[in-house]
Design a protein around this motif. Structure first.
Motif, PDB file in Angstrom:
ATOM      1  N   THR A 154      -7.731  12.156   1.008  1.00 14.56           N
ATOM      2  CA  THR A 154      -9.015  11.683   0.468  1.00 14.56           C
ATOM      3  C   THR A 154      -8.862  11.200  -0.974  1.00 14.56           C
ATOM      4  O   THR A 154      -9.388  10.145  -1.347  1.00 14.56           O
ATOM      5  CB  THR A 154     -10.075  12.804   0.543  1.00 14.56           C
ATOM      6  OG1 THR A 154     -10.194  13.226   1.903  1.00 14.56           O
ATOM      7  CG2 THR A 154     -11.420  12.337   0.035  1.00 14.56           C
ATOM      8  N   ALA A 177      -7.009   7.926  -0.896  1.00 17.42           N
ATOM      9  CA  ALA A 177      -7.882   6.858  -0.394  1.00 17.42           C
ATOM     10  C   ALA A 177      -8.831   6.390  -1.484  1.00 17.42           C
ATOM     11  O   ALA A 177      -9.033   5.192  -1.687  1.00 17.42           O
ATOM     12  CB  ALA A 177      -8.658   7.344   0.828  1.00 17.42           C
ATOM     13  N   ARG A 178      -9.407   7.348  -2.201  1.00 14.94           N
ATOM     14  CA  ARG A 178     -10.325   7.000  -3.294  1.00 14.94           C
ATOM     15  C   ARG A 178      -9.595   6.187  -4.362  1.00 14.94           C
ATOM     16  O   ARG A 178     -10.113   5.194  -4.866  1.00 14.94           O
ATOM     17  CB  ARG A 178     -10.900   8.285  -3.895  1.00 14.94           C
ATOM     18  CG  ARG A 178     -12.282   8.122  -4.437  1.00 14.94           C
ATOM     19  CD  ARG A 178     -12.904   9.440  -4.897  1.00 14.94           C
ATOM     20  NE  ARG A 178     -13.068  10.395  -3.816  1.00 14.94           N
ATOM     21  CZ  ARG A 178     -12.600  11.645  -3.833  1.00 14.94           C
ATOM     22  NH1 ARG A 178     -11.971  12.119  -4.880  1.00 14.94           N
ATOM     23  NH2 ARG A 178     -12.786  12.446  -2.804  1.00 14.94           N
ATOM     24  N   SER A 221       0.829  -1.210   0.000  1.00 13.59           N
ATOM     25  CA  SER A 221       0.000   0.000   0.000  1.00 13.59           C
ATOM     26  C   SER A 221       0.860   1.255   0.000  1.00 13.59           C
ATOM     27  O   SER A 221       0.548   2.227  -0.697  1.00 13.59           O
ATOM     28  CB  SER A 221      -0.923   0.016   1.222  1.00 13.59           C
ATOM     29  OG  SER A 221      -1.851  -1.030   1.148  1.00 13.59           O
ATOM     30  N   ASP A 237      -9.060   2.749  -3.158  1.00 17.82           N
ATOM     31  CA  ASP A 237     -10.313   2.111  -2.743  1.00 17.82           C
ATOM     32  C   ASP A 237     -10.274   1.729  -1.259  1.00 17.82           C
ATOM     33  O   ASP A 237     -10.490   0.574  -0.894  1.00 17.82           O
ATOM     34  CB  ASP A 237     -10.607   0.887  -3.626  1.00 17.82           C
ATOM     35  CG  ASP A 237     -12.051   0.428  -3.504  1.00 17.82           C
ATOM     36  OD1 ASP A 237     -12.916   1.270  -3.208  1.00 17.82           O
ATOM     37  OD2 ASP A 237     -12.303  -0.778  -3.683  1.00 17.82           O
ATOM     38  N   MET A 238      -9.949   2.726  -0.440  1.00 18.80           N
ATOM     39  CA  MET A 238      -9.941   2.497   1.007  1.00 18.80           C
ATOM     40  C   MET A 238     -10.482   3.719   1.722  1.00 18.80           C
ATOM     41  O   MET A 238     -10.689   4.765   1.119  1.00 18.80           O
ATOM     42  CB  MET A 238      -8.549   2.130   1.509  1.00 18.80           C
ATOM     43  CG  MET A 238      -7.499   3.208   1.353  1.00 18.80           C
ATOM     44  SD  MET A 238      -5.903   2.836   2.124  1.00 18.80           S
ATOM     45  CE  MET A 238      -5.424   1.334   1.346  1.00 18.80           C
ATOM     46  N   ARG A 239     -10.702   3.582   3.017  1.00 19.16           N
ATOM     47  CA  ARG A 239     -11.224   4.685   3.810  1.00 19.16           C
ATOM     48  C   ARG A 239     -10.121   5.702   4.085  1.00 19.16           C
ATOM     49  O   ARG A 239      -8.957   5.333   4.250  1.00 19.16           O
ATOM     50  CB  ARG A 239     -11.800   4.142   5.107  1.00 19.16           C
ATOM     51  CG  ARG A 239     -12.998   3.252   4.828  1.00 19.16           C
ATOM     52  CD  ARG A 239     -13.560   2.525   6.014  1.00 19.16           C
ATOM     53  NE  ARG A 239     -13.467   3.260   7.263  1.00 19.16           N
ATOM     54  CZ  ARG A 239     -13.480   2.692   8.450  1.00 19.16           C
ATOM     55  NH1 ARG A 239     -13.561   1.390   8.565  1.00 19.16           N
ATOM     56  NH2 ARG A 239     -13.404   3.424   9.547  1.00 19.16           N
ATOM     57  N   PRO A 240     -10.481   6.983   4.153  1.00 20.61           N
ATOM     58  CA  PRO A 240      -9.481   8.016   4.431  1.00 20.61           C
ATOM     59  C   PRO A 240      -8.704   7.776   5.732  1.00 20.61           C
ATOM     60  O   PRO A 240      -7.519   8.089   5.809  1.00 20.61           O
ATOM     61  CB  PRO A 240     -10.311   9.311   4.503  1.00 20.61           C
ATOM     62  CG  PRO A 240     -11.485   9.037   3.626  1.00 20.61           C
ATOM     63  CD  PRO A 240     -11.793   7.577   3.825  1.00 20.61           C
ATOM     64  N   GLN A 241      -9.368   7.208   6.749  1.00 20.16           N
ATOM     65  CA  GLN A 241      -8.677   6.939   8.006  1.00 20.16           C
ATOM     66  C   GLN A 241      -7.551   5.925   7.799  1.00 20.16           C
ATOM     67  O   GLN A 241      -6.457   6.078   8.345  1.00 20.16           O
ATOM     68  CB  GLN A 241      -9.651   6.403   9.081  1.00 20.16           C
ATOM     69  CG  GLN A 241     -10.705   7.396   9.485  1.00 20.16           C
ATOM     70  CD  GLN A 241     -11.920   7.415   8.545  1.00 20.16           C
ATOM     71  OE1 GLN A 241     -11.927   6.831   7.461  1.00 20.16           O
ATOM     72  NE2 GLN A 241     -12.954   8.128   8.964  1.00 20.16           N
ATOM     73  N   SER A 242      -7.794   4.908   7.006  1.00 17.60           N
ATOM     74  CA  SER A 242      -6.763   3.909   6.713  1.00 17.60           C
ATOM     75  C   SER A 242      -5.631   4.532   5.910  1.00 17.60           C
ATOM     76  O   SER A 242      -4.454   4.265   6.158  1.00 17.60           O
ATOM     77  CB  SER A 242      -7.355   2.729   5.939  1.00 17.60           C
ATOM     78  OG  SER A 242      -8.381   2.120   6.685  1.00 17.60           O
TER      79      SER A 242
END
Length: 153
Positions: A63, A66-67, A46, A70-75
């Motif tokens: 953001t 993350a997009r 990653s 394909d993951m959450r912004p927190q991750s």
């Protein structure tokens, strides 16, 4: 619509199927050998993906990254934090929206990427020069053109 012949009934299709399987295996081996040539430290897949995205697409927000992954912004925030601590990514205020932070590669990261590419290129150059005679190198050049067509299809 033209009916596709099955590999069981069509020797040409059977050959193409066997060639596809062999090419997949050989390409995988070549990719592994190339990866061995450039030490990227202890970066996760990653993290490498984020660095390559920033190199290819330029500065981006958490953001946006993350997009793209394909993951959450927190991750993604955790991944970016680790890259910042490692000195590979730096943040600066977004000129269009000061509330956002644009992340970009540091000069040290760009140097690391360039050194890795140079090491892989050098290994491949030496492998071609050492293991293939001039006629085989010509065959390889032709094969590369065919691979380009496959990659673009």
């Amino acid at each position: 619509m033209k009916d596709q012949l099955s590999p069981q009934n069509d020797p040409e299709a059977a050959r193409a199927l066997a060639l596809a399987a062999e090419l997949r295996v050989v390409a995988g081996r070549l990719i592994r050998r190339l990866r061995e040539q450039a030490d990227t430290g202890d970066l996760t897949t990653s993290q490498k993906s984020v660095l390559l995205h920033l190199e290819r697409e330029g500065p981006a927000t958490v953001t946006t990254l993350a997009r793209a992954q394909d993951m959450r912004p927190q991750s993604m925030g955790a991944i970016v934090s680790a890259l910042q601590v490692a000195g590979l990514v730096a943040g600066a205020p977004d000129p269009a929206d000061g509330r956002q932070t644009l992340l970009s590669l540091t000069p040290a990261c760009r140097d690391m990427i360039a050194a890795g590419r140079a090491a892989r290129q050098d290994w491949l150059f030496r492998a071609i020069q050492t293991n293939l005679d001039s006629q085989e190198q010509e065959q390889l050049a032709g094969a590369v053109e065919l691979l380009k067509r496959l990659a673009d299809s």
